[in-house]
Design an enzyme around this catalytic site. Structure first.
Site, mmCIF file in Angstrom:
data_model
loop_
_atom_site.group_PDB
_atom_site.id
_atom_site.type_symbol
_atom_site.label_atom_id
_atom_site.label_comp_id
_atom_site.label_asym_id
_atom_site.label_seq_id
_atom_site.Cartn_x
_atom_site.Cartn_y
_atom_site.Cartn_z
ATOM 1 N N LYS A 1 41.711 35.988 53.825
ATOM 2 C CA LYS A 1 40.631 36.578 52.821
ATOM 3 C C LYS A 1 39.625 37.272 53.627
ATOM 4 O O LYS A 1 39.363 38.707 52.997
ATOM 5 C CB LYS A 1 40.107 35.434 52.083
ATOM 6 C CG LYS A 1 38.956 36.050 51.081
ATOM 7 C CD LYS A 1 38.869 34.963 50.022
ATOM 8 C CE LYS A 1 37.967 35.696 48.820
ATOM 9 N NZ LYS A 1 37.472 34.715 47.910
ATOM 10 N N ARG B 1 40.678 44.821 47.767
ATOM 11 C CA ARG B 1 40.213 43.487 47.562
ATOM 12 C C ARG B 1 40.755 43.042 46.045
ATOM 13 O O ARG B 1 41.146 41.637 46.064
ATOM 14 C CB ARG B 1 38.513 43.355 47.286
ATOM 15 C CG ARG B 1 38.020 41.947 47.190
ATOM 16 C CD ARG B 1 36.705 41.918 47.569
ATOM 17 N NE ARG B 1 36.150 40.421 47.228
ATOM 18 C CZ ARG B 1 35.202 39.956 47.438
ATOM 19 N NH1 ARG B 1 34.254 40.728 48.380
ATOM 20 N NH2 ARG B 1 34.832 38.732 47.088
ATOM 21 N N HIS C 1 43.154 33.575 34.173
ATOM 22 C CA HIS C 1 41.839 33.557 33.319
ATOM 23 C C HIS C 1 41.965 33.691 31.903
ATOM 24 O O HIS C 1 41.304 33.036 31.278
ATOM 25 C CB HIS C 1 40.874 35.116 33.531
ATOM 26 C CG HIS C 1 40.169 34.937 34.889
ATOM 27 N ND1 HIS C 1 39.423 35.984 35.462
ATOM 28 C CD2 HIS C 1 39.974 33.852 35.744
ATOM 29 C CE1 HIS C 1 38.923 35.682 36.618
ATOM 30 N NE2 HIS C 1 39.001 34.460 36.755
ATOM 31 N N GLU D 1 45.672 28.486 45.921
ATOM 32 C CA GLU D 1 45.018 29.578 46.640
ATOM 33 C C GLU D 1 45.676 29.823 47.871
ATOM 34 O O GLU D 1 45.948 30.965 48.415
ATOM 35 C CB GLU D 1 43.544 29.511 46.457
ATOM 36 C CG GLU D 1 43.039 29.617 45.274
ATOM 37 C CD GLU D 1 42.557 30.853 44.578
ATOM 38 O OE1 GLU D 1 42.998 32.048 45.137
ATOM 39 O OE2 GLU D 1 42.377 30.656 43.238
ATOM 40 N N HIS E 1 41.378 25.873 37.611
ATOM 41 C CA HIS E 1 41.526 27.256 38.155
ATOM 42 C C HIS E 1 42.652 27.485 38.962
ATOM 43 O O HIS E 1 43.590 28.327 38.819
ATOM 44 C CB HIS E 1 40.131 27.434 38.900
ATOM 45 C CG HIS E 1 40.135 28.991 39.695
ATOM 46 N ND1 HIS E 1 40.180 30.016 38.676
ATOM 47 C CD2 HIS E 1 40.644 29.557 40.830
ATOM 48 C CE1 HIS E 1 40.276 31.329 39.323
ATOM 49 N NE2 HIS E 1 40.628 30.826 40.790
ATOM 50 N N GLU F 1 34.650 45.104 46.347
ATOM 51 C CA GLU F 1 36.088 45.170 45.303
ATOM 52 C C GLU F 1 35.889 46.453 44.780
ATOM 53 O O GLU F 1 36.177 46.655 43.643
ATOM 54 C CB GLU F 1 35.921 44.060 44.337
ATOM 55 C CG GLU F 1 36.949 43.650 43.648
ATOM 56 C CD GLU F 1 37.033 42.262 42.851
ATOM 57 O OE1 GLU F 1 35.827 41.681 42.422
ATOM 58 O OE2 GLU F 1 38.076 41.907 42.608
ATOM 59 N N ASN G 1 43.351 39.004 43.639
ATOM 60 C CA ASN G 1 43.313 38.266 42.239
ATOM 61 C C ASN G 1 44.936 38.095 41.732
ATOM 62 O O ASN G 1 44.914 37.869 40.546
ATOM 63 C CB ASN G 1 42.607 39.215 41.337
ATOM 64 C CG ASN G 1 41.087 39.397 41.603
ATOM 65 O OD1 ASN G 1 40.638 38.262 41.733
ATOM 66 N ND2 ASN G 1 40.588 40.352 41.865
ATOM 67 N N LYS H 1 31.026 36.330 46.525
ATOM 68 C CA LYS H 1 31.070 36.313 45.046
ATOM 69 C C LYS H 1 30.271 35.056 44.528
ATOM 70 O O LYS H 1 30.642 34.046 44.727
ATOM 71 C CB LYS H 1 32.521 36.437 44.430
ATOM 72 C CG LYS H 1 32.979 37.677 44.532
ATOM 73 C CD LYS H 1 34.442 37.405 43.721
ATOM 74 C CE LYS H 1 35.201 38.793 43.611
ATOM 75 N NZ LYS H 1 36.405 38.651 42.905
ATOM 76 N N ARG I 1 14.147 37.429 44.566
ATOM 77 C CA ARG I 1 14.849 38.606 44.969
ATOM 78 C C ARG I 1 15.800 38.348 46.253
ATOM 79 O O ARG I 1 16.143 39.189 47.012
ATOM 80 C CB ARG I 1 14.040 39.652 45.175
ATOM 81 C CG ARG I 1 13.245 40.069 43.834
ATOM 82 C CD ARG I 1 12.884 41.459 44.119
ATOM 83 N NE ARG I 1 12.042 41.620 42.860
ATOM 84 C CZ ARG I 1 10.814 41.900 42.839
ATOM 85 N NH1 ARG I 1 10.241 41.243 44.086
ATOM 86 N NH2 ARG I 1 9.961 42.003 41.702
ATOM 87 N N HIS J 1 45.194 36.014 38.680
ATOM 88 C CA HIS J 1 43.815 35.750 38.143
ATOM 89 C C HIS J 1 43.925 36.136 36.752
ATOM 90 O O HIS J 1 43.104 35.728 36.217
ATOM 91 C CB HIS J 1 43.036 36.030 38.928
ATOM 92 C CG HIS J 1 42.686 34.972 40.251
ATOM 93 N ND1 HIS J 1 43.923 34.692 41.183
ATOM 94 C CD2 HIS J 1 41.718 34.336 40.665
ATOM 95 C CE1 HIS J 1 43.268 33.860 42.157
ATOM 96 N NE2 HIS J 1 41.999 33.762 41.773
#
Lengths: 363, 363
Positions: A225, A239, A250, A183, A263, A235, A243, A141, A119, A246
Site C-alpha cells: 500500500k 492509488r 460499498h 484486504e 467492510h 488519489e 479500491n 485517509k 486546524r 470497493h
C-alpha cells in the site's frame, strides 16, 4: 519488531510491527511532541487495552480519554463533534497528540478529529484489528460517513507514527480477522502475484495467527500500500487500484445498512465481482478465478454478494459512489493476477451479466 | 487589475484585485478544472451578486447554489453539514469546484467544506467584504466555530484563486467597511511602518472607497500577509504576529456573543490593548499610541473594550484561546511601530493594569 518507513516527503512516518509493542513507551515518546495526549478508543477496545496505555503515558503527559460507541453506525459527524467537545472541555491546545486506539472506525474518526482540531494536531495510530493494521495504517485517509454516502466527509492527513501490536489480534472476533484478511488478499491480487502465492501456501497458519507469518503478512500489505500511496498521495491516479472490489463493496455495505456486512466481507464479494468481470473481458484465466475464490474461502470470506441485492440496487448505489468521474463508472479490474488497472472501458452488458449471474448463483 | 502570486510551493495561487472582475469569466475558467460548480453564499449577498455569477458560468458548467443564513452565529458544524448534504444531493463528485461568494464566514465555511468534501475538492474565493478581502483571502485558514470556542474546528486549505472585486465594497454597510479597515491598519502596525504612514495620509479617501487607493490598500495588505504566511504556512512561528489584537479580540467577541461586536471592531480594541501593554513595557512611544488610536478612530473603530467586560472575563476567555501554548499566555506585542513579536515574557501585573485601565476608561 519490523519497521517500515512510509515515504511522503515531509509527511513521512514509520510503521512499527511487532509483538507486545503497544507497551514500548519509547515508540510513543518519539511521536509525541507536546505535553497533552487524548486517547480516542471505543467501548469494546477500552476494557482490554486502555488502562495499560493510560498508565504507561500518565507519568509524562496529561492523558485524557474519549470512549466512543463501537461500530460503523457511529462513524458520524455527531460522534466526531463529541471528540471535539471532549478535547475542548479537557482544554487541549494545539500541541496535543491524539492517539487512535482501535479499529478502522476509531482510526478514521480520531484521524479526522486530529486533521481538523484547531486546524490540525499530531496523531498516532494504534490499530487493533487486522483490517485497520493493513488498510488504514497507510494512506492518510480520515473521515466520517454522511447519511447519503460512506466516507463523504474527511481529509487526507498523515499520522506521526503507526504502532501495530500483533498481540491485539488475539482478542479479535474471527469474523473480523477474516474481514481483515480480505484486504491482505487484495494486495496480492492487485500488485504482487508472489505474495498471492505465498498467501495460498500459508493461509491456514495465518488464520491461526502464527506470529512470524502474521507479521510478514502485515509488513507485505503495508509495503504494497505504501508503494502505491507514495506515488499518488491524494488519489489522483494509480492509488485508485487499492479500491479493487470497493465500488461493488460499498454498494453492498450501503444497501445492507452499515455494519450488517463487514467492510472486508463486502470487499471480498466485490473483488470476486471485479475478477469475474475481468475474466469476461478476457483478462483472467478461469483458474485465476478459482484460485482467488479458494483463497477467499480459506479465509472464511464470502465470494458472492448477498441475496438481498438486485442489479438495480447495485447500479443505484454505485452511481453516487465518489469514484464516479463525470458520470462514467470507473472500476478497478485485473489485467492479470497481480496487476490491476482502473478503467471505464467495459461494455455495460458485461457489467450487467456479471452482477446478474452472481445474484443468480447466490439465490 | 492587479495580480499577486501567493508563493506556497505546489499550493501557490493568484489573487486578482480590480474593479468589476467578478464578471471576468476567464479568471474563473482558469481555476475550474471539472464540470461542476457549487456556489456557496448567504442570504444577504445572494440577491445582489449570485444571479450574474450563475448565469455567467451556467453555459459551461453544472452550477448549483447553497445559500446560508448570514452571520457568525451560523458558522457552525450544523451549517457546514448542510453544505455537505447539498453537495451530495446535487451529486457533486470529487472534481467539483466550490466557489465562496461572500464575506469571511462564507469563505471559512465553504473553504472547510472544500477541504473535507470527499477529502478535499478545489475552491475559489470571491470575497465581498473588505475584511475577507484583506484577511481570509490569504493564509488558507478555514473552519467553523464550536460552542466552546471560535474557529476550533477547521483545516489549513489553499484556494485555486482569489478574485477580489472592489466594486462589491459599495454594497457593504459602513460598519463592516470599518471592521475590515481594522485589519488593514494591523498590517501597518505589525510589519510595515511606511504603509502605516500611507494609511494616515489617505484614510479619509479610503473610507470613501477611492478605487485606486482601495486597490492599493488591499494589495499592500494581501502582500504583507502573503509574505508572512509564505514563511510559516501552518502557523508554527512568525505567522502568529498576524494575530495582533486577536487574543484580546476573541475574548471580547466570545464574551459579548458572536456577532455583537464585529471581528474587526474587536481586533481594533484588542490591538489598542496590545499596544498599550507594549507601551507599558517600554517598547512604544506615547505618540505611537496616539497615532494608532487616531488612525483607528479615523476608520470609525473602537479603541477601548466594551464596558461589559471585566478582568476576570478577559482572563477566563483568553486561557482557552488556541494561541495558548502549554499554559503560558502568549501575546503579540509591538517592539516598535511596524515590528511585532510574539512573547509570553511580560509581567502579569502589567497585563492586569492594562486591562483594568482600559476598562476604567470605558466606564
Amino acid at each position: 519488531m519490523r519497521t517500515l518507513e512510509v515515504d511522503l516527503g515531509d509527511r513521512s512516518y514509520p510503521i512499527y510491527i511487532g509483538s507486545g509493542i503497544r507497551n514500548t513507551k519509547s515508540l510513543f515518546d518519539k511521536a509525541i511532541h507536546g505535553k497533552q495526549v487524548m486517547v480516542v478508543t471505543n467501548e469494546t477496545v477500552a476494557p482490554i487495552y486502555l488502562d495499560a496505555l493510560v498508565t504507561m503515558l500518565g507519568d509524562d503527559y496529561q492523558v485524557d480519554t474519549c470512549i466512543l460507541p463501537d461500530g460503523e453506525l457511529f462513524k458520524t459527524l455527531e460522534t466526531y463533534q463529541k471528540i471535539m467537545t471532549r478535547l475542548l472541555e479537557a482544554r487541549h491546545n494545539r500541541t496535543t497528540t491524539i492517539i487512535a486506539l482501535g479499529g478502522g472506525v476509531v482510526g478514521d474518526m480520531a484521524g479526522f478529529a486530529a486533521a481538523t482540531y484547531q486546524r490540525g494536531v499530531p496523531f498516532i495510530q494504534v490499530p487493533t484489528t487486522l483490517l485497520s493494521q493493513v488498510d488504514s495504517s497507510v494512506g492518510g485517509k480520515t473521515g466520517v460517513n454522511h447519511p447519503l454516502g460512506k466516507n463523504m466527509v474527511g481529509a487526507f492527513y498523515q499520522p506521526q507514527a503507526v504502532i501495530i501490536d500483533i498481540d491485539t489480534l488475539v482478542s479479535l472476533p474471527s469474523r473480523e480477522l477474516s474481514a481483515g484478511m480480505a484486504e491482505v488478499i487484495k494486495y496480492g491480487l492487485i500488485c504482487d502475484s508472489s505474495m498471492f502465492a505465498w498467501l495460498e501456501s500459508n493461509m491456514s497458519e495465518l488464520m491461526k495467527l502464527d506470529s512470524e507469518l502474521i507479521t510478514q503478512a502485515i509488513y507485505l500489505s503495508c509495503a504494497a500500500k505504501s508503494d502505491v500511496v507514495s506515488q499518488d498521495e491524494r488519489e489522483g491516479g494509480i492509488r485508485a487500484i487499492l479500491n479493487l472490489g470497493h465500488t461493488f463493496g460499498h454498494a453492498i455495505e450501503t444497501e445492507m445498512g452499515y455494519g450488517v456486512w463487514l467492510h472486508g466481507e463486502a470487499v471480498a464479494a466485490g473483488s470476486m465481482l471485479a475478477l469475474d468481470l475481468s475474466w469476461r473481458m478476457g483478462n483472467l484465466q478461469n483458474s485465476d478465478l478459482e484460485r482467488s475464490a479458494a483463497l477467499f474461502k480459506a479465509a472464511n470470506l464470502p465470494v458472492l454478494p448477498p441475496k438481498e441485492m438486485t442489479l438495480d440496487s447495485f447500479v443505484a448505489r454505485m452511481s453516487v459512489d465518489k469514484k464516479v468521474l463525470d458520470g462514467s463508472l470507473r472500476l478497478v479490474l485485473l489485467e492479470k493476477l497481480g496487476h490491476a488497472i482502473v478503467t471505464s472501458d467495459f461494455p455495460l452488458e458485461i457489467f450487467n451479466e456479471t452482477v446478474l449471474d452472481a445474484l443468480e448463483a447466490v439465490q
